[in-house]
Design a protein around this motif. Sequence first.
Motif, PDB file in Angstrom:
ATOM      1  N   THR A  61       6.373  10.270   5.831  1.00 15.26           N
ATOM      2  CA  THR A  61       6.011   9.344   6.902  1.00 15.26           C
ATOM      3  C   THR A  61       5.731  10.156   8.159  1.00 15.26           C
ATOM      4  OG1 THR A  61       7.284   7.509   6.038  1.00 15.26           O
ATOM      5  CG2 THR A  61       6.898   7.525   8.408  1.00 15.26           C
ATOM      6  N   HIS A  89       0.805  -1.228   0.000  1.00 15.20           N
ATOM      7  CA  HIS A  89       0.000   0.000   0.000  1.00 15.20           C
ATOM      8  C   HIS A  89       0.835   1.275   0.000  1.00 15.20           C
ATOM      9  CE1 HIS A  89      -0.298   0.027   4.712  1.00 15.20           C
ATOM     10  NE2 HIS A  89       0.915  -0.203   4.279  1.00 15.20           N
ATOM     11  N   VAL A  90       2.136   1.130   0.140  1.00 13.05           N
ATOM     12  CA  VAL A  90       3.035   2.278  -0.019  1.00 13.05           C
ATOM     13  C   VAL A  90       4.113   1.825  -0.989  1.00 13.05           C
ATOM     14  CG1 VAL A  90       4.687   3.812   1.089  1.00 13.05           C
ATOM     15  CG2 VAL A  90       2.650   3.049   2.348  1.00 13.05           C
ATOM     16  N   THR A 124      -2.403   3.508   6.136  1.00 12.48           N
ATOM     17  CA  THR A 124      -2.712   4.459   5.055  1.00 12.48           C
ATOM     18  C   THR A 124      -4.225   4.512   4.846  1.00 12.48           C
ATOM     19  OG1 THR A 124      -2.617   2.819   3.287  1.00 12.48           O
ATOM     20  CG2 THR A 124      -0.551   3.943   3.834  1.00 12.48           C
ATOM     21  N   SER A 171      -3.376  11.716   4.396  1.00  9.51           N
ATOM     22  CA  SER A 171      -3.069  10.935   3.194  1.00  9.51           C
ATOM     23  C   SER A 171      -1.605  10.511   3.145  1.00  9.51           C
ATOM     24  CB  SER A 171      -3.420  11.750   1.943  1.00  9.51           C
ATOM     25  OG  SER A 171      -2.624  12.918   1.939  1.00  9.51           O
ATOM     26  N   GLN A 172      -0.853  10.790   4.231  1.00 11.02           N
ATOM     27  CA  GLN A 172       0.549  10.371   4.278  1.00 11.02           C
ATOM     28  C   GLN A 172       0.628   8.937   4.819  1.00 11.02           C
ATOM     29  OE1 GLN A 172       2.756  13.092   3.217  1.00 11.02           O
ATOM     30  NE2 GLN A 172       0.686  13.737   2.689  1.00 11.02           N
ATOM     31  N   ARG A 173       1.844   8.491   4.960  1.00 17.28           N
ATOM     32  CA  ARG A 173       2.058   7.163   5.561  1.00 17.28           C
ATOM     33  C   ARG A 173       2.187   7.368   7.069  1.00 17.28           C
ATOM     34  NH1 ARG A 173       7.510   4.674   6.440  1.00 17.28           N
ATOM     35  NH2 ARG A 173       7.215   2.420   6.594  1.00 17.28           N
ATOM     36  N   LEU A 221       1.075   6.516  -2.524  1.00 21.70           N
ATOM     37  CA  LEU A 221       0.032   5.499  -2.385  1.00 21.70           C
ATOM     38  C   LEU A 221      -0.300   5.050  -3.806  1.00 21.70           C
ATOM     39  CD1 LEU A 221      -2.400   7.241   0.163  1.00 21.70           C
ATOM     40  CD2 LEU A 221      -0.488   5.723   0.647  1.00 21.70           C
TER      41      LEU A 221
END
Lengths: 398, 515
Positions: B83, B58-59, B374, B341-343, B228
């Motif tokens: 992150t 997913h990343v 995420t 919307s970041q990790r 993403l």
Amino acid sequence: MEKHDFKQVLQHTPFHVRVEELSLMKSWSPWNGYQVARVFDTLAAEYFAVRSSCTVFDVTPMEKYRIKGPDALDFLNRLVTRDVSKLKPGRVTYVAWCNDEGRVLDDGTIFHLGDDGYRLCAQHHQLDWLMISSLGFDVSIEEETHDVAALSVQGPTSYSVLCAAGISGLEELKPFGILNTKIDDVDVMVSRTGFTGDLGYEVWVDPRHGITLWDAIFSVKERGLYDIKPIGLDALEMVRIEAGFIMPGDDFITAETAVRADHDRSPFELGLEWAVSFDKPYYTGRRALELEKSQPAKRRLVKLSVEGNKEPTDSFLYDAKNGQRIGAIKTNIWSPILKSNLAMADIDYKNGEAPTEIWAEIYYQKELEWKSTWARCEISDKPFWSNKRRSQTPPNRV
Amino acid sequence: MTNKTIIIIGGGHNGLVCATYLAKEGHNVTVLEARDKLGGSASKHVFAEGYHVAGLAHVIHPLNPKIVKELGLKIKKGAAIDTISLSEDGNHLILGKDSVKGGNLSADDIAAYKDFKKEFRKYAKALEPLTINKPPRLKDMDNKDKFTLAKIGWSLRFGLGTSSMREFLRVGGINIYDVLNEVIDDPQLKGAIAADAVIGHHMGPRTPTTVLTYLNRLRGETYGPPTLPQAVGDHFVEVMIKAATMAGVHIEKGARVKRIIVNDGKAGGVELTSGEERIADMVISNADAKTTFLDLVGAAEMDAMFAQRINTTRTNGTVAKLHFALNKLPEIEGLSNGEMSQRLIVAPDMRYVEHAFNHAKYGEYSEKPVLEITFPTLADPSLAPDGHHVMSVSASFAPYSIKGGWDQSRSVFSHKVLSLIEKYAPGISSHVVASEILTPKDIEQQFNVTGGHWHHGELTIDQSFMMRPVHGTAQYNTPIDGLFLCGASAHPGGGITGIPGHNAAKRILSMKGGE
Ligand SMILES: Cc1cc2nc3c(=O)[nH]c(=O)nc-3n(C[C@H](O)[C@H](O)[C@H](O)COP(=O)(O)OP(=O)(O)OC[C@H]3O[C@@H](n4cnc5c(N)ncnc54)[C@H](O)[C@@H]3O)c2cc1C
């Protein structure tokens, strides 16, 4: 409660009480963790007994494994270099097996025990290799070294002795055959196998009944029918070289114990080409062996007879007197019957060919003074010694 | 090599890359994929009606740029993400490529982070020649091997310079815990970096070789920033499928290979579970090494020790993947909508990460797991119904084998993960309308990866480079003539990179007359 004697490093075989009684020399050797006799009284007497009458040798310490299960035969066929897919119940076959690189790990025999699966006999401990090799096969593997005792009964009168000891059905038993029978009400398995190149049998028994078996055989002597002599490892070493049998660990370093590259040996290099099949499903080492086969031979373990009466122990071999070194003697004996020095020797081939001339440089002592001499050597393609008795069925009663 | 009929087992992203390279050279390539979709662990995944994630992965970092260029893959770049290491007090740490802010960072640590990242990216770059080529053999090297070794030697010695090279050699074999303690003070910053070094592995920060696993991860960063993955249409797997199809690759889904046909030591095709046999000149496996050799070839066709080496490679996965369907985007204290919307990670310090790993050593799931979270719907709203969202979580450590088995622990662990997230996003549980947990056991079953392992096998030194997956099959070829590996269990391992697929194809194309 049974107390363990920690001073007793080596185990006793079930026959030990009798062996101990008969041993005059008290000369022992360790073999696979057991104490076994090297010589009972005199080596010469034991040697001549093998070749002229009947001898008994305790082979209990030999590594034994029982292999069972639906894939047992496929497992064995993937293990060994020989095609054993056609081995029938009640038959025995000689086999060798290799590591991935096609180098010999050990040799031994497979016994087809019918519904009881297979027995694999080996010179050295193999359980870990068997377990590794069992991946993907539906088999059970059990070590039974200590659960099966055995006596090797060998010599020209061995058949007569066993018959006189009360074993019936032996007349039908062909070389490499198995007979399940009884002796003094004790179940025994007899196989027509051995390490002497002569007529002979191996008798397998539950260790608890070992003494019954021993006494039944030796009763033949007591009754004055035939002479029977127990023999030790030293006499066996003489007759096995005469018969041309190789000994892993003595004649060559097994792949598992070799540390240096190229010190281990392939079955081709040991003269076991006849026990290597490319006409069977894949087995460990096959790819390496196929490659080796396509290339000129680098070296061979050969049977060598050495001229003269000086023992060529550990001698280097040369392609001419003072020539180029091409190999060495691994094991050797003086054969009283053939009146010759016999040896197993490792020699280099040139362009795939055996050397045309082989000379041994022999060092020997005369009253503590070292001397050296040259002796011409001859490769023997056949066993030095063989006798048609070995395969005659039924054997002659003598 | 003249035109060959080639079968590729598995349509994971590496299988697709390999297939495309070979088809472009005129070979007749068929990809047989067991599942009803392509992309393997990167394939779009439906976990509840109307709710999707773009994949287990997913990343992602960009694929290796050489591959992107050579195959003309037009992958739409997603937005670069940072992150964010969550803190219970809302004072989160934001880690960018070279900059870090938030938390209670000292100026020294901010500078140290920058230096550390630059230096370590340099090491990762220096290792690139080793990555994008077949690993050189130790014995009987060919010219290509010698060239690779020369390049890696050059790259380490002159690319890095004396002092960097000395430092690289010093830290290469040690653990990330010791290295981070030398350069950084802030516990949360160290925790965040350490989590990156161990994710996907059966390792804690104090495990030797975690510096190498960290470098492996940084390799992606040298190609570009993480994103993403897009899911619909633009999903990179879709782009790969298009490229493959254009190159002439024939793709079949729902075609599970049961057996690789081996005649006289040579691969001659495959048998499908349907019983159908397919003949080929060459078979390439995107499946992991254990599946390939032990299930599809069968130990009986191989040398015993080789089979044993394959059998004893460490392939037990440690990461569970959890997916949650939410009727509302949760709020995390201290995070703006854009930051959601970041990790997001939960790894407050290195002790926390090490303690989480301790459980895995003893066959337990972590009481306090390390999380990577995420919200894929923020990159691609079509993954959930209007206004709804999905949350995707990688939770470590969830070992493949746990005491008592996963059946009785699956929901307990899922609950633990959600209540841990609840600490940062109070009330989130009440928005969950559906969820799923995929333990390594489930991943093994559903994604056809032995052990459900992120990398198709641990990336320890003894299972890396010329020993990956084991020596004797480390150059993509195998002991079976005409059989090759092209998936993550081959060098350089897993992640969305395309490199094993590329290297395998190059290896095959460079062979003369089938070698
Ligand atoms: C939980 C988890 C989370 C991850 N998260 C990330 C992440 O965030 N970022 C990242 O970069 N990487 C991530 N990874 C790693 C990444 O997904 C994998 O390393 C990568 O997908 C491997 O690609 P591949 O093509 O080599 O193999 P796979 O993607 O595993 O593909 C192999 C294919 O072969 C097929 N196959 C197997 N056996 C057969 C058969 N007998 N017949 C036919 N087909 C068969 C399978 O069905 C599968 O489609 C994650 C992995 C896991 C397990």
